[in-house]
Structure formats: structure tokens, C-alpha cells
Design a protein around this motif. Sequence first.
Motif, PDB file in Angstrom:
ATOM      1  N   THR A 274       6.246  -5.592  -0.293  1.00 15.43           N
ATOM      2  CA  THR A 274       5.486  -4.470  -0.833  1.00 15.43           C
ATOM      3  C   THR A 274       4.931  -3.654   0.325  1.00 15.43           C
ATOM      4  O   THR A 274       4.409  -4.218   1.294  1.00 15.43           O
ATOM      5  CB  THR A 274       4.330  -4.956  -1.723  1.00 15.43           C
ATOM      6  OG1 THR A 274       4.862  -5.699  -2.826  1.00 15.43           O
ATOM      7  CG2 THR A 274       3.523  -3.786  -2.268  1.00 15.43           C
ATOM      8  N   LEU A 275       5.049  -2.342   0.233  1.00 17.52           N
ATOM      9  CA  LEU A 275       4.550  -1.498   1.316  1.00 17.52           C
ATOM     10  C   LEU A 275       4.043  -0.168   0.773  1.00 17.52           C
ATOM     11  O   LEU A 275       4.398   0.261  -0.326  1.00 17.52           O
ATOM     12  CB  LEU A 275       5.635  -1.269   2.379  1.00 17.52           C
ATOM     13  CG  LEU A 275       7.049  -0.891   1.944  1.00 17.52           C
ATOM     14  CD1 LEU A 275       7.125   0.557   1.526  1.00 17.52           C
ATOM     15  CD2 LEU A 275       8.032  -1.171   3.070  1.00 17.52           C
ATOM     16  N   ASP A 276       3.164   0.456   1.556  1.00 14.43           N
ATOM     17  CA  ASP A 276       2.655   1.794   1.257  1.00 14.43           C
ATOM     18  C   ASP A 276       3.347   2.799   2.168  1.00 14.43           C
ATOM     19  O   ASP A 276       3.439   2.587   3.376  1.00 14.43           O
ATOM     20  CB  ASP A 276       1.145   1.877   1.489  1.00 14.43           C
ATOM     21  CG  ASP A 276       0.344   1.115   0.448  1.00 14.43           C
ATOM     22  OD1 ASP A 276       0.891   0.845  -0.630  1.00 14.43           O
ATOM     23  OD2 ASP A 276      -0.818   0.786   0.736  1.00 14.43           O
ATOM     24  N   VAL A 277       3.834   3.873   1.572  1.00 14.15           N
ATOM     25  CA  VAL A 277       4.442   4.970   2.317  1.00 14.15           C
ATOM     26  C   VAL A 277       3.555   6.196   2.136  1.00 14.15           C
ATOM     27  O   VAL A 277       3.313   6.636   1.005  1.00 14.15           O
ATOM     28  CB  VAL A 277       5.865   5.272   1.810  1.00 14.15           C
ATOM     29  CG1 VAL A 277       6.458   6.458   2.576  1.00 14.15           C
ATOM     30  CG2 VAL A 277       6.758   4.045   1.938  1.00 14.15           C
ATOM     31  N   GLU A 278       3.058   6.733   3.228  1.00 17.72           N
ATOM     32  CA  GLU A 278       2.272   7.956   3.175  1.00 17.72           C
ATOM     33  C   GLU A 278       3.207   9.156   3.323  1.00 17.72           C
ATOM     34  O   GLU A 278       4.117   9.127   4.151  1.00 17.72           O
ATOM     35  CB  GLU A 278       1.222   7.972   4.274  1.00 17.72           C
ATOM     36  CG  GLU A 278       0.192   6.857   4.152  1.00 17.72           C
ATOM     37  CD  GLU A 278      -0.833   6.890   5.267  1.00 17.72           C
ATOM     38  OE1 GLU A 278      -1.965   6.435   5.041  1.00 17.72           O
ATOM     39  OE2 GLU A 278      -0.488   7.372   6.368  1.00 17.72           O
ATOM     40  N   PHE A 279       2.996  10.200   2.521  1.00 14.90           N
ATOM     41  CA  PHE A 279       3.792  11.408   2.680  1.00 14.90           C
ATOM     42  C   PHE A 279       2.872  12.590   2.970  1.00 14.90           C
ATOM     43  O   PHE A 279       1.705  12.620   2.561  1.00 14.90           O
ATOM     44  CB  PHE A 279       4.705  11.655   1.477  1.00 14.90           C
ATOM     45  CG  PHE A 279       4.043  11.641   0.128  1.00 14.90           C
ATOM     46  CD1 PHE A 279       3.544  12.801  -0.448  1.00 14.90           C
ATOM     47  CD2 PHE A 279       3.932  10.452  -0.590  1.00 14.90           C
ATOM     48  CE1 PHE A 279       2.953  12.794  -1.693  1.00 14.90           C
ATOM     49  CE2 PHE A 279       3.331  10.428  -1.851  1.00 14.90           C
ATOM     50  CZ  PHE A 279       2.846  11.606  -2.400  1.00 14.90           C
ATOM     51  N   PHE A 280       3.436  13.564   3.710  1.00 12.24           N
ATOM     52  CA  PHE A 280       2.619  14.620   4.286  1.00 12.24           C
ATOM     53  C   PHE A 280       3.199  15.998   4.001  1.00 12.24           C
ATOM     54  O   PHE A 280       4.415  16.176   3.864  1.00 12.24           O
ATOM     55  CB  PHE A 280       2.524  14.444   5.805  1.00 12.24           C
ATOM     56  CG  PHE A 280       1.841  13.180   6.235  1.00 12.24           C
ATOM     57  CD1 PHE A 280       0.503  13.187   6.587  1.00 12.24           C
ATOM     58  CD2 PHE A 280       2.540  11.984   6.287  1.00 12.24           C
ATOM     59  CE1 PHE A 280      -0.135  12.028   6.983  1.00 12.24           C
ATOM     60  CE2 PHE A 280       1.908  10.811   6.682  1.00 12.24           C
ATOM     61  CZ  PHE A 280       0.568  10.840   7.029  1.00 12.24           C
ATOM     62  N   GLY A 287      -0.238  12.289  -0.186  1.00 12.71           N
ATOM     63  CA  GLY A 287      -0.261  11.219  -1.168  1.00 12.71           C
ATOM     64  C   GLY A 287       0.282   9.924  -0.613  1.00 12.71           C
ATOM     65  O   GLY A 287       0.632   9.829   0.573  1.00 12.71           O
ATOM     66  N   VAL A 288       0.333   8.910  -1.482  1.00 13.48           N
ATOM     67  CA  VAL A 288       0.788   7.577  -1.093  1.00 13.48           C
ATOM     68  C   VAL A 288       1.732   7.036  -2.157  1.00 13.48           C
ATOM     69  O   VAL A 288       1.449   7.120  -3.366  1.00 13.48           O
ATOM     70  CB  VAL A 288      -0.398   6.604  -0.916  1.00 13.48           C
ATOM     71  CG1 VAL A 288       0.105   5.205  -0.544  1.00 13.48           C
ATOM     72  CG2 VAL A 288      -1.362   7.105   0.146  1.00 13.48           C
ATOM     73  N   PHE A 289       2.842   6.503  -1.720  1.00  8.11           N
ATOM     74  CA  PHE A 289       3.807   5.818  -2.577  1.00  8.11           C
ATOM     75  C   PHE A 289       3.716   4.324  -2.271  1.00  8.11           C
ATOM     76  O   PHE A 289       3.763   3.925  -1.104  1.00  8.11           O
ATOM     77  CB  PHE A 289       5.215   6.343  -2.275  1.00  8.11           C
ATOM     78  CG  PHE A 289       6.344   5.495  -2.809  1.00  8.11           C
ATOM     79  CD1 PHE A 289       6.881   5.724  -4.063  1.00  8.11           C
ATOM     80  CD2 PHE A 289       6.891   4.471  -2.041  1.00  8.11           C
ATOM     81  CE1 PHE A 289       7.945   4.968  -4.540  1.00  8.11           C
ATOM     82  CE2 PHE A 289       7.951   3.701  -2.502  1.00  8.11           C
ATOM     83  CZ  PHE A 289       8.470   3.943  -3.757  1.00  8.11           C
ATOM     84  N   THR A 290       3.563   3.501  -3.292  1.00  8.24           N
ATOM     85  CA  THR A 290       3.564   2.048  -3.130  1.00  8.24           C
ATOM     86  C   THR A 290       4.799   1.483  -3.811  1.00  8.24           C
ATOM     87  O   THR A 290       4.997   1.704  -5.012  1.00  8.24           O
ATOM     88  CB  THR A 290       2.305   1.404  -3.736  1.00  8.24           C
ATOM     89  OG1 THR A 290       1.142   1.947  -3.097  1.00  8.24           O
ATOM     90  CG2 THR A 290       2.320  -0.108  -3.541  1.00  8.24           C
ATOM     91  N   GLY A 291       5.628   0.813  -3.036  1.00  7.30           N
ATOM     92  CA  GLY A 291       6.863   0.276  -3.585  1.00  7.30           C
ATOM     93  C   GLY A 291       7.003  -1.209  -3.335  1.00  7.30           C
ATOM     94  O   GLY A 291       6.611  -1.701  -2.275  1.00  7.30           O
ATOM     95  N   THR A 292       7.521  -1.909  -4.321  1.00 11.90           N
ATOM     96  CA  THR A 292       7.847  -3.326  -4.176  1.00 11.90           C
ATOM     97  C   THR A 292       9.366  -3.464  -4.219  1.00 11.90           C
ATOM     98  O   THR A 292      10.001  -3.072  -5.207  1.00 11.90           O
ATOM     99  CB  THR A 292       7.216  -4.168  -5.291  1.00 11.90           C
ATOM    100  OG1 THR A 292       5.794  -4.074  -5.206  1.00 11.90           O
ATOM    101  CG2 THR A 292       7.626  -5.639  -5.157  1.00 11.90           C
TER     102      THR A 292
END
Length: 314
Positions: A274-280, A287-292
Motif C-alpha cells: 500500500t502506498l500514497d502517491v501525491e500529484f501536483f 491531491g493524494v492517491f492511495t493504492g493497494t
Amino acid sequence: MFKIVTPRTEQELERYYDFRYRMLREPWHAPRGSERDAYDGNACHRMIVDSDDDPVAIGRLYLTPDNDGQIRYMAVSPDFRNRGLGALILMALESLARQEGAKRLVCRAREEAVSFYAQHDFVRQGDLSDERGPIRHQQMVKPLDPLSDVVRHPEWCTELQQRWQEQIPISDKMGVQISQFTGYHFEVCANLNANLNPRHTMFAGSIFSLATLAGWGMVWLLMKERQLSADIVLADSHIRYRRPVAERPRASVSLDNLSGELDRLENGRRARVTLDVEFFSGDDKAGVFTGTYVLLPSDDGATAQPAPQLALLR
């Protein structure tokens, strides 16, 4: 499940220093307090914790007045060795050193750890010394190439980029490109003009796809680092928007925002990350995308490389 954290709270620091003492000082009957030194307050600390928040690996970076990144107090619990946790800590500390402009990494490695550092491009300097007590130490040095702060293993990044272009045609239409991989941090960007909605901002679906690819790519590169192979499937996701993306779309992920169990793959079992991806939008966080992501070993019955398509069709 393992996660890299920076110990900050009183409880985290207590566990951090207690682990440091038990791993590095107690075996030699050194007194409590010997696990700390005067540089701790101005140093960078990292530790990996398990699902109970108990430390299983630690390390420290101190920037010397000579602009060296000094690595000290590296330790991994005996129950969790040979799982790549020490390599993750070292990678995190190296990334921090590069951010601070260090020209090289230096450490005094215990004799039994010399081969570990050699595997990570450290070279011996001088002879083994026993000046620090019952354990002999080896001075080791790793010059830091400024260019490798942008792209580590460029051949891997090229392979990943080609995989996306061949298996996910929309990534090419979106103009998705790898812009940075340091081993600790991964970043991708996209062409805004190819993803504009009627309001002249980036389509929400394009943002989701960009973030999904960033997370998928980071997991793929981490497996390459560990010489592991598996199909990567996006099992669950959540995205939080803070503002529209109106300029220079990019998405980034680092080991600070990742938890998982890659070592299960070594035993032929499914793993989960599981990780958080920050987008700019330009320099502004949008915002932030959290994906498993579920990692399926090749003998688990999964078809060859289905993950990117599945990830984008959710």
C-alpha cells in the motif's frame, strides 16, 4: 507489513533508541546511554516498523562539516534479516544525503557488514581496525554522482517506459514519462494539453491513471531492486482531490509513504503493498492517491502481465 517511519514522538524515539541499544550495545555489555551520542539531535533517523509498530531495522545519517553523509547505527533484527530491510534503510539515508548535497557517503562498517556495504557500491578505505573495542571496523566510502539523483538504473526506467507504451497505449497518448527515480523516490509527469477537459484542467480520469502508473511503477522498480518478479494488480484505491491540475501534471511516491511485505514473494506467496502517491499542479500539491497493489507470483496462476490494464480499467 513493514513501513519506513521517521521517529519523532516520544514513544517512537524511545522504541528507536531501545532497539539501537539492544542490537548494537547490549551484546557487548555496554551501559545504557552508550547507544546515543552528541550528534543525534542534528541527525536524520529512519526505522522500519512491523504491523505492531515495533522496530525491525534502523539507521542514522549525519551531515558532517566536510559535507560527507555519515552512516551510523545501522541494525536489523536477527528475525528479519535477509529480507532487504537493511537495503531499504540505506537507500532512504542515501536519498536524504543527496537532498542535502552530500558529495559522498562514509561509514565505519563492522567486519561482518563489509560485504553488505560493498553490494551497495561502497569501497574499502584503509585496513580493518579494532580501535572501537571487540569488533573490527572497516572505513568505507561511496561517492555520490549528482546525475544518479535523477535516474537510478536508467536501463530499468527505459524498460518500464517501454512496457507502459506497449501494454498501456493510453499512457503514450497521455504523454506519461518517467522524470525521476532515486531508489527512494519515483516521479512521473504527463502532457497537460493531451489531458485537458472543457474547463482547461486535467481530466480526473487522467489524474487517476497517472497516479496509478506512478504507484505501479514504484512497486515494479522495488521488485527489480530485490530481484523479484510478479504480476502487479491494483486491488483497492482511494483518491482525494485538493485542487484542479492546471499546469505541469506530475505524480510522485517515496518509501516514506509505503508499507508492505515484499519478502513474501521470495517464498512464492502473494504479497500486498500500500502506498500514497501525491500529484501536483506545477509546484502545488493537488491531491493524494492511495493504492493497494497485490503482487501475484508467476506460479500463482496469474496470466502474464495483466496488471497495468486492470489497474486502469477499475
